[in-house]
Design a protein around this motif. Structure first.
Motif, PDB file in Angstrom:
ATOM      1  N   ARG A   1      -4.674   7.432  -0.217  1.00 31.54           N
ATOM      2  CA  ARG A   1      -4.811   6.167  -1.226  1.00 31.54           C
ATOM      3  C   ARG A   1      -5.450   6.997  -2.418  1.00 31.54           C
ATOM      4  O   ARG A   1      -6.325   7.961  -2.438  1.00 31.54           O
TER       5      ARG A   1
ATOM      6  N   THR B   1      -6.591  -5.501  -0.388  1.00 29.38           N
ATOM      7  CA  THR B   1      -6.335  -4.097  -0.396  1.00 29.38           C
ATOM      8  C   THR B   1      -5.291  -3.918  -1.136  1.00 29.38           C
ATOM      9  O   THR B   1      -4.844  -2.516  -1.282  1.00 29.38           O
TER      10      THR B   1
ATOM     11  N   LYS C   1      -8.958   3.079  -3.866  1.00 31.78           N
ATOM     12  CA  LYS C   1      -9.733   2.781  -2.483  1.00 31.78           C
ATOM     13  C   LYS C   1     -10.708   1.714  -2.401  1.00 31.78           C
ATOM     14  O   LYS C   1     -11.396   1.460  -3.405  1.00 31.78           O
TER      15      LYS C   1
ATOM     16  N   ASN D   1       0.829  -1.162  -0.042  1.00 29.59           N
ATOM     17  CA  ASN D   1      -0.100   0.007   0.008  1.00 29.59           C
ATOM     18  C   ASN D   1       0.810   1.227  -0.078  1.00 29.59           C
ATOM     19  O   ASN D   1       0.559   2.028  -0.744  1.00 29.59           O
TER      20      ASN D   1
ATOM     21  N   MET E   1      -6.359   0.952   7.912  1.00 27.61           N
ATOM     22  CA  MET E   1      -7.238   1.543   6.799  1.00 27.61           C
ATOM     23  C   MET E   1      -7.786   2.925   7.076  1.00 27.61           C
ATOM     24  O   MET E   1      -7.910   3.602   6.081  1.00 27.61           O
TER      25      MET E   1
ATOM     26  N   HIS F   1      -6.631   5.457   4.133  1.00 27.82           N
ATOM     27  CA  HIS F   1      -7.683   6.013   3.330  1.00 27.82           C
ATOM     28  C   HIS F   1      -7.535   7.391   3.062  1.00 27.82           C
ATOM     29  O   HIS F   1      -7.926   7.775   1.652  1.00 27.82           O
ATOM     30  N   GLN F   2      -7.115   8.323   3.632  1.00 35.07           N
ATOM     31  CA  GLN F   2      -6.945   9.505   3.390  1.00 35.07           C
ATOM     32  C   GLN F   2      -5.960   9.997   2.173  1.00 35.07           C
ATOM     33  O   GLN F   2      -5.962  10.818   1.310  1.00 35.07           O
TER      34      GLN F   2
ATOM     35  N   HIS G   1      -7.659   7.952  -5.489  1.00 28.26           N
ATOM     36  CA  HIS G   1      -9.113   7.631  -5.207  1.00 28.26           C
ATOM     37  C   HIS G   1      -9.509   6.504  -5.815  1.00 28.26           C
ATOM     38  O   HIS G   1     -10.487   5.652  -5.345  1.00 28.26           O
TER      39      HIS G   1
END
Length: 362
Positions: free
Chosen positions: A311, A361, A316, A241, A304, A308-309, A313
């Motif tokens: 990643r 993910t 996600k 990630n 997560m 999330h902020q 778009h």
């Protein structure tokens, strides 16, 4: 924004925190009457938070203002000396080593605050304002914590951690000022990812302890093999990630990365302790089951949230996918509540969960 690289001195700085993290994790291995006493759980948290915040303080300063100059190196070398003092004082018997711990922590935080004031003299405009803000208001927490040395009772811990709490809250309170001076996202993520490696290293140490304690029997080898795949799956999920799914050009204050990683680090230390405790079978089944799955749940939720902020778009994961992963973890926990299983099977289940988590993910 210009690219910022991690320096060799920063990597050496991280190395000294390896021992501090190891000592904090070791507190979780104190077993009494089939459980970890609340006293030791509390000590783990109270020891871990200052370690994390001392490391964060210098890392964030380096991110915004650090320059690989002679002056900067001298400051960091002095800080390394205080890291040694703080690390040497870490023990389950916290009372006996309170003074050296306080000296180590205050020395670290004080030098970081001075660095901000020095930077404020050479910077201009909003960067100067940000440096002055940190260099001024960090002293509030430092002074409060210093006052703890005046007391002998448990009140000194209240004052010590009140100061640390104020220190931690300063960036949150001054967020509006900090927006004007965003962090170097790629550099900060690299710094926190490197510290994550340190925590994963604790799980490797736990694997070695398992093999050493049981003289390489088929049981210990099988357990270590399952644990090895588990750690690789965690590594895969996290670093895949960070490397390929995160927008490193995004400019933010970085507080999601900073504060979210505290819980990631908590969970990784707990997972490392769980590996040894599961194999030794000294804890009551219900306690070790709850402790192990709680550590995985904390990791899942905090990772997560942090990613999330940042990643991309289109990369996600959907809410449905995350809900299914959470449901899988809950189902495994409930099944183990109903049917008593071996430590090997518990580790195997968690290994399977992290493989699916990584695949879903990444």
């Amino acid at each position: 924004m210009l690219e910022k690289k991690v320096t060799w001195l920063e990597l050496f700085y991280d190395l000294l925190f390896v021992a501090a993290v190891s000592k904090a994790t070791h507190v979780l291995l104190h077993v009494e009457h089939g459980s970890i006493a609340m006293e030791h759980l509390a000590k783990f948290v109270l020891i871990f938070i200052p370690i994390w915040w001392a490391w964060v303080g210098q890392s964030v300063y380096n991110n915004r203002y650090g320059q690989d100059t002679t002056t900067h190196r001298i400051f960091m070398i002095l800080e390394l000396f205080f890291v040694l003092i703080m690390t040497a004082s870490l023990d389950a018997d916290f009372d006996a080593n309170f003074a050296p711990f306080l000296i180590g922590y205050i020395g670290l935080r004080g030098l970081t605050a001075i660095q901000y004031l020095v930077s404020a003299r050479r910077e201009k405009h909003h960067r100067q304002e940000t440096a002055r803000f940190f260099g001024t208001y960090f002293w509030l927490g430092i002074i409060i914590s210093c006052c703890s040395i005046l007391f002998d009772s448990s009140l000194r811990y209240v004052i010590l951690y009140a100061g640390i709490a104020v220190d931690i809250l300063v960036p949150l309170i001054g967020r509006k000022n900090l927006v004007k001076t965003p962090i170097h996202t790629a550099h900060l993520l690299e710094r926190f990812a490197l510290f994550t490696l340190i925590l994963l290293g604790e799980s490797v140490v736990s694997m070695l302890s398992v093999l050493k304690s049981d003289k390489f029997t088929p049981s210990s080898i099988g357990f270590a093999a399952l644990t090895f795949v588990l750690v690789i799956a965690i590594w895969w999920q996290y670093f895949e990630n960070v490397e390929k799914r995160i927008d490193k050009t995004k400019q933010t204050v970085g507080q999601t990365i900073i504060y979210g990683h505290l819980f990631i680090y908590f969970s990784l230390s707990m997972i490392a302790a769980s590996i040894q405790l599961l194999f030794l079978e000294q804890l009551a089944y219900l306690f070790i089951l709850c402790f192990t799955f709680a550590s995985v749940l904390i990791y899942f939720l905090s990772v997560m949230l942090v990613f999330h902020q940042y990643r991309f778009h289109h990369l996600k994961p959907s809410f449905k996918k995350m809900l299914l992963l959470l449901g899988l973890l809950c189902v495994l926990f409930i099944l183990n509540l109903v049917i008593v299983v071996s430590p090997h099977l518990i580790v195997g289940e968690l290994m399977l969960f992290f493989i699916i988590f990584a695949k879903a993910t990444t």
